[in-house]
Design a protein around this motif. Structure first.
Motif, PDB file in Angstrom:
ATOM      1  N   VAL A  82       0.873  -1.171   0.000  1.00  0.00           N
ATOM      2  CA  VAL A  82       0.000   0.000   0.000  1.00  0.00           C
ATOM      3  C   VAL A  82       0.910   1.221   0.000  1.00  0.00           C
ATOM      4  O   VAL A  82       1.716   1.402   0.914  1.00  0.00           O
ATOM      5  N   GLU A  83       0.786   2.033  -1.050  1.00  0.00           N
ATOM      6  CA  GLU A  83       1.571   3.261  -1.157  1.00  0.00           C
ATOM      7  C   GLU A  83       0.633   4.441  -0.978  1.00  0.00           C
ATOM      8  O   GLU A  83      -0.398   4.517  -1.638  1.00  0.00           O
ATOM      9  N   THR A  84       0.999   5.332  -0.073  1.00  0.00           N
ATOM     10  CA  THR A  84       0.154   6.491   0.202  1.00  0.00           C
ATOM     11  C   THR A  84       0.915   7.770  -0.105  1.00  0.00           C
ATOM     12  O   THR A  84       2.098   7.876   0.181  1.00  0.00           O
ATOM     13  N   THR A  85       0.220   8.707  -0.712  1.00  0.00           N
ATOM     14  CA  THR A  85       0.716  10.064  -0.877  1.00  0.00           C
ATOM     15  C   THR A  85      -0.410  10.978  -0.398  1.00  0.00           C
ATOM     16  O   THR A  85      -1.462  10.496   0.036  1.00  0.00           O
ATOM     17  N   GLN A  86      -0.219  12.264  -0.537  1.00  0.00           N
ATOM     18  CA  GLN A  86      -1.259  13.215  -0.129  1.00  0.00           C
ATOM     19  C   GLN A  86      -2.543  12.987  -0.930  1.00  0.00           C
ATOM     20  O   GLN A  86      -3.638  13.137  -0.420  1.00  0.00           O
ATOM     21  N   ASP A  87      -2.407  12.604  -2.207  1.00  0.00           N
ATOM     22  CA  ASP A  87      -3.558  12.529  -3.106  1.00  0.00           C
ATOM     23  C   ASP A  87      -3.982  11.123  -3.491  1.00  0.00           C
ATOM     24  O   ASP A  87      -5.003  10.962  -4.158  1.00  0.00           O
ATOM     25  N   THR A  88      -3.209  10.099  -3.165  1.00  0.00           N
ATOM     26  CA  THR A  88      -3.544   8.761  -3.652  1.00  0.00           C
ATOM     27  C   THR A  88      -3.282   7.679  -2.615  1.00  0.00           C
ATOM     28  O   THR A  88      -2.479   7.847  -1.707  1.00  0.00           O
ATOM     29  N   TYR A  89      -3.986   6.597  -2.814  1.00  0.00           N
ATOM     30  CA  TYR A  89      -3.695   5.328  -2.161  1.00  0.00           C
ATOM     31  C   TYR A  89      -3.618   4.325  -3.303  1.00  0.00           C
ATOM     32  O   TYR A  89      -4.591   4.146  -4.038  1.00  0.00           O
ATOM     33  N   ASP A  90      -2.471   3.698  -3.469  1.00  0.00           N
ATOM     34  CA  ASP A  90      -2.289   2.672  -4.489  1.00  0.00           C
ATOM     35  C   ASP A  90      -2.040   1.341  -3.802  1.00  0.00           C
ATOM     36  O   ASP A  90      -1.230   1.261  -2.874  1.00  0.00           O
ATOM     37  N   LEU A  91      -2.741   0.315  -4.254  1.00  0.00           N
ATOM     38  CA  LEU A  91      -2.552  -1.025  -3.721  1.00  0.00           C
ATOM     39  C   LEU A  91      -1.961  -1.899  -4.816  1.00  0.00           C
ATOM     40  O   LEU A  91      -2.420  -1.856  -5.955  1.00  0.00           O
ATOM     41  N   THR A  92      -0.969  -2.677  -4.453  1.00  0.00           N
ATOM     42  CA  THR A  92      -0.389  -3.648  -5.371  1.00  0.00           C
ATOM     43  C   THR A  92      -0.411  -4.996  -4.666  1.00  0.00           C
ATOM     44  O   THR A  92       0.108  -5.125  -3.554  1.00  0.00           O
ATOM     45  N   VAL A  93      -1.026  -5.972  -5.304  1.00  0.00           N
ATOM     46  CA  VAL A  93      -1.123  -7.313  -4.730  1.00  0.00           C
ATOM     47  C   VAL A  93      -0.236  -8.229  -5.560  1.00  0.00           C
ATOM     48  O   VAL A  93      -0.383  -8.320  -6.778  1.00  0.00           O
ATOM     49  N   LEU A  94       0.688  -8.891  -4.905  1.00  0.00           N
ATOM     50  CA  LEU A  94       1.589  -9.824  -5.568  1.00  0.00           C
ATOM     51  C   LEU A  94       1.120 -11.231  -5.228  1.00  0.00           C
ATOM     52  O   LEU A  94       1.122 -11.639  -4.065  1.00  0.00           O
ATOM     53  N   GLN A  95       0.686 -11.944  -6.254  1.00  0.00           N
ATOM     54  CA  GLN A  95       0.058 -13.248  -6.061  1.00  0.00           C
ATOM     55  C   GLN A  95       0.879 -14.334  -6.747  1.00  0.00           C
ATOM     56  O   GLN A  95       1.332 -14.168  -7.878  1.00  0.00           O
ATOM     57  N   ASP A  96       1.061 -15.442  -6.053  1.00  0.00           N
ATOM     58  CA  ASP A  96       1.703 -16.626  -6.616  1.00  0.00           C
ATOM     59  C   ASP A  96       0.597 -17.475  -7.234  1.00  0.00           C
ATOM     60  O   ASP A  96      -0.307 -17.923  -6.534  1.00  0.00           O
ATOM     61  N   ILE A  97       0.640 -17.674  -8.554  1.00  0.00           N
ATOM     62  CA  ILE A  97      -0.408 -18.461  -9.213  1.00  0.00           C
ATOM     63  C   ILE A  97       0.128 -19.806  -9.711  1.00  0.00           C
ATOM     64  O   ILE A  97      -0.421 -20.412 -10.622  1.00  0.00           O
ATOM     65  N   HIS A  98       1.197 -20.282  -9.088  1.00  0.00           N
ATOM     66  CA  HIS A  98       1.756 -21.582  -9.450  1.00  0.00           C
ATOM     67  C   HIS A  98       0.805 -22.666  -8.948  1.00  0.00           C
ATOM     68  O   HIS A  98       0.461 -22.701  -7.764  1.00  0.00           O
ATOM     69  N   PRO A  99       0.332 -23.559  -9.824  1.00  0.00           N
ATOM     70  CA  PRO A  99      -0.652 -24.567  -9.398  1.00  0.00           C
ATOM     71  C   PRO A  99      -0.188 -25.446  -8.247  1.00  0.00           C
ATOM     72  O   PRO A  99      -0.977 -25.793  -7.371  1.00  0.00           O
ATOM     73  N   ILE A 100       1.065 -25.794  -8.217  1.00  0.00           N
ATOM     74  CA  ILE A 100       1.560 -26.650  -7.135  1.00  0.00           C
ATOM     75  C   ILE A 100       1.532 -25.899  -5.805  1.00  0.00           C
ATOM     76  O   ILE A 100       1.212 -26.460  -4.772  1.00  0.00           O
ATOM     77  N   ALA A 101       1.838 -24.602  -5.849  1.00  0.00           N
ATOM     78  CA  ALA A 101       1.829 -23.810  -4.619  1.00  0.00           C
ATOM     79  C   ALA A 101       0.413 -23.677  -4.062  1.00  0.00           C
ATOM     80  O   ALA A 101       0.225 -23.611  -2.847  1.00  0.00           O
ATOM     81  N   ILE A 102      -0.583 -23.668  -4.942  1.00  0.00           N
ATOM     82  CA  ILE A 102      -1.964 -23.480  -4.494  1.00  0.00           C
ATOM     83  C   ILE A 102      -2.591 -24.796  -4.045  1.00  0.00           C
ATOM     84  O   ILE A 102      -3.128 -24.909  -2.958  1.00  0.00           O
ATOM     85  N   SER A 103      -2.527 -25.815  -4.920  1.00  0.00           N
ATOM     86  CA  SER A 103      -3.276 -27.036  -4.633  1.00  0.00           C
ATOM     87  C   SER A 103      -2.425 -28.299  -4.554  1.00  0.00           C
ATOM     88  O   SER A 103      -2.938 -29.356  -4.253  1.00  0.00           O
ATOM     89  N   GLY A 104      -1.154 -28.192  -4.843  1.00  0.00           N
ATOM     90  CA  GLY A 104      -0.293 -29.367  -4.819  1.00  0.00           C
ATOM     91  C   GLY A 104      -0.318 -30.166  -6.107  1.00  0.00           C
ATOM     92  O   GLY A 104       0.317 -31.198  -6.217  1.00  0.00           O
TER      93      GLY A 104
END
Length: 173
Positions: free
Chosen positions: A99-121
């Motif tokens: 979450v990056e905040t400035t006087q005028d903005t809030y920006d969210l960046t979500v970093l997701q691992d979408i590797h099938p083995i990491a999610i379900s094995g």
């Protein structure tokens, strides 16, 4: 600009230290050296959401015993943590939420691992990913839910003050 990086793996948003972030990257890099299974989703809050956040933050500043900088830091961290907690869904493997905040903005960046083995094995299972539109609506709803009680309280106080002025015969000049 302030940057807050949160882990949501444990079920709640926890501010990550630099060392913890390096370890997360090292761990992910060994699982996926090409970074092919990394998905970044970005959100920028719109002016209505920012107005609600600023209303909440401004209301929070009423305590005069704490220095302004400390109050802002504390509440901005709390706001950022609340936004990060939106992505704590166990179906997603989120490495971190920034979450990056400035006087005028809030920006969210979500970093997701979408590797099938990491999610379900399994390599064959479909991987759930964060839907940009649904997440944007969910973010708006969470912010609105937080701001609504305060808006109602302020409106009631405004109406009470107006009624008192009207019952006393107006303002004496």
């Amino acid at each position: 600009m302030k940057r807050y990086i949160f882990s949501v793996v444990s079920g709640h948003a926890k501010l990550m230290t630099d060392e913890w972030l390096r370890l997360t990257w090292a761990s992910f890099g060994t699982e996926d050296p090409s970074l092919a299974y990394l998905r970044i989703t970005r959100f920028r809050l719109d002016p209505d959401d920012l107005a609600d956040i600023y209303l909440l933050e401004k209301h929070r500043y009423k305590n005069p015993s704490i220095a302004i900088a400390k109050r802002f830091e504390s509440y901005a961290t709390e706001t950022a943590a609340g936004l990060a907690e939106i992505f704590k869904n166990p179906r997603f493997k989120v490495l971190y939420v920034c979450v990056e905040t400035t006087q005028d903005t809030y920006d969210l960046t979500v970093l997701q691992d979408i590797h099938p083995i990491a999610i379900s094995g399994s390599k064959d299972s479909p991987v759930p990913t964060i839907d940009q539109k649904k997440a944007t609506i969910f973010i708006k709803n969470v912010i609105a839910q937080k701001a609504q009680p305060l808006k109602r309280e302020l409106e009631a106080a405004k109406q009470k003050a107006a009624a008192e002025i009207a019952s006393s015969g107006g303002i004496d000049i």
